[in-house]
Design an enzyme around this catalytic site. Structure first.
Site, PDB file in Angstrom:
ATOM      1  N   SER A   1       0.817  -1.221   0.000  1.00  0.00           N
ATOM      2  CA  SER A   1       0.000   0.000   0.000  1.00  0.00           C
ATOM      3  C   SER A   1       0.844   1.262   0.000  1.00  0.00           C
ATOM      4  O   SER A   1       0.400   2.299  -0.484  1.00  0.00           O
ATOM      5  CB  SER A   1      -0.918   0.011   1.229  1.00  0.00           C
ATOM      6  OG  SER A   1      -0.138   0.006   2.410  1.00  0.00           O
TER       7      SER A   1
ATOM      8  N   LYS B   1      12.975  -9.454  12.952  1.00  0.00           N
ATOM      9  CA  LYS B   1      13.834  -9.424  11.759  1.00  0.00           C
ATOM     10  C   LYS B   1      14.943 -10.478  11.847  1.00  0.00           C
ATOM     11  O   LYS B   1      15.299 -11.099  10.848  1.00  0.00           O
ATOM     12  CB  LYS B   1      14.416  -8.016  11.566  1.00  0.00           C
ATOM     13  CG  LYS B   1      13.357  -6.977  11.175  1.00  0.00           C
ATOM     14  CD  LYS B   1      12.604  -7.409   9.916  1.00  0.00           C
ATOM     15  CE  LYS B   1      11.664  -6.371   9.369  1.00  0.00           C
ATOM     16  NZ  LYS B   1      10.921  -6.827   8.172  1.00  0.00           N
TER      17      LYS B   1
END
Ligand code: NAP
Length: 277
Positions: free
Chosen positions: A12, A151
């Site tokens: 987006s 991560k």
């Protein structure tokens, strides 16, 4: 030549949006995975289709991968796992539900997308998974330990995957940006006592803001810089497994490689201009 097909998650805005643009510009057919497709302005763009895809919703991940395969006439050439967000909180009291929800999106959502995309790639003996990690998958900073842990987890999954799927002709690349000029920081969700602006860590977290701002001013890469690295990794089989993006990422990775211990923590204190011992 038939265009190649990519699925980009978190498309987006920011890096995901830029990756859609760069890949489409290079002639790829792109399925842009977004939580709210109607708000993206991506509909009707040449070479781009949009799918509703929330990384925490297993069924929507499965459906988006199937849509991408359909878009590619039965083949998905590249999955870009980009969607993620950060939680800001001290390890002592980051809200466990906040940390779990973030792992659900950043790690388990990415893992689910890989599990859905791999059978087709393996059967065709061709395909590439591009996972967007962070320099925070190699180093960590105070109050973002939970985010950076997500991560590190993605890095670990990616490294194992690369070894598992190379015999099947599938490649894996891990993109590790430093600071990127997107809305990411504005969307980091404070958690625990930091969300209430109180507790023993509130003053320290406030002081950390200056160090992060200085870092961003010194170094920021753009979303396009990261998108180009993603598209290059998708297209070039000679891409190394880990791709650092930005001078800050390179500097921090080099410092980490030189020292894994107290020396590196001293380096981090200086890097972030931490005013406390
Ligand atoms: N910006 C940095 O400094 C930086 C540095 C290193 C690594 N990265 C990594 O780069 C990637 C892209 O970040 P960015 O900078 O582009 O951040 P961003 O502008 O905040 O964009 C994050 C994207 O992830 C999507 N997302 C978040 N949770 C989701 C979910 N549950 N399901 C589906 N989509 C979800 C967001 O969608 P909505 O619009 O629906 O919220 C948005 O499209 C992330 O993996 C991030 O960890 C960023």
């Amino acid at each position: 030549m038939t265009p190649r097909t990519a699925l980009v998650t978190g498309a987006s805005r920011g890096v995901g949006r830029a990756a859609v643009d760069v890949l489409a510009h290079r002639g790829w057919r792109v399925l842009a995975g977004c939580r709210a497709p109607e708000d993206t302005g991506l509909q009707g763009r040449p070479g781009v289709e949009v799918a509703r895809m929330d990384m925490t919703d297993r069924a929507s991940v499965r459906a988006a991968v199937a849509d991408a395969e359909r878009l590619g006439g039965g083949r998905l050439d590249c999955l870009v796992n980009n969607a993620a967000y950060g939680v800001l909180g001290a390890v002592e009291d980051v809200d466990l539900d906040d940390a779990r929800a973030m792992f659900e999106a950043n790690v388990f959502g990415a893992l689910a997308a890989m599990q859905d995309a791999l059978p087709g790639m393996r059967a065709r003996r061709e395909g590439v998974i591009v996972n967007v990690s962070s320099i925070g998958g190699r180093i960590t900073n105070p109050f973002v330990g939970a985010y950076h842990a997500s991560k590190y987890a993605l890095t670990s999954l990616s490294e194992a995957l690369a070894l598992e799927v190379s015999p099947f002709g599938v490649r894996v690349a891990l993109i590790e940006p430093g600071m990127v000029d997107t809305d990411f920081s504005a969307n980091v969700r404070p958690s625990g006592s930091l969300a209430r602006g109180e507790g023993p860590y509130a003053a320290m977290a406030g002081e950390l803001g200056a160090g992060f701002r200085a870092w961003r001013e010194r170094f920021s890469s753009t979303a396009d810089d990261v998108a180009v690295a993603i598209a290059d990794a998708a297209e070039d089989p000679s891409t190394p497994f880990q791709v650092l993006v930005g001078d800050d990422a390179k500097e921090l990775a080099a410092a980490r490689a030189r020292s894994d211990g107290d020396e590196f923590r001293a380096f981090t204190r200086e890097y972030l201009q931490l005013p406390w011992e």
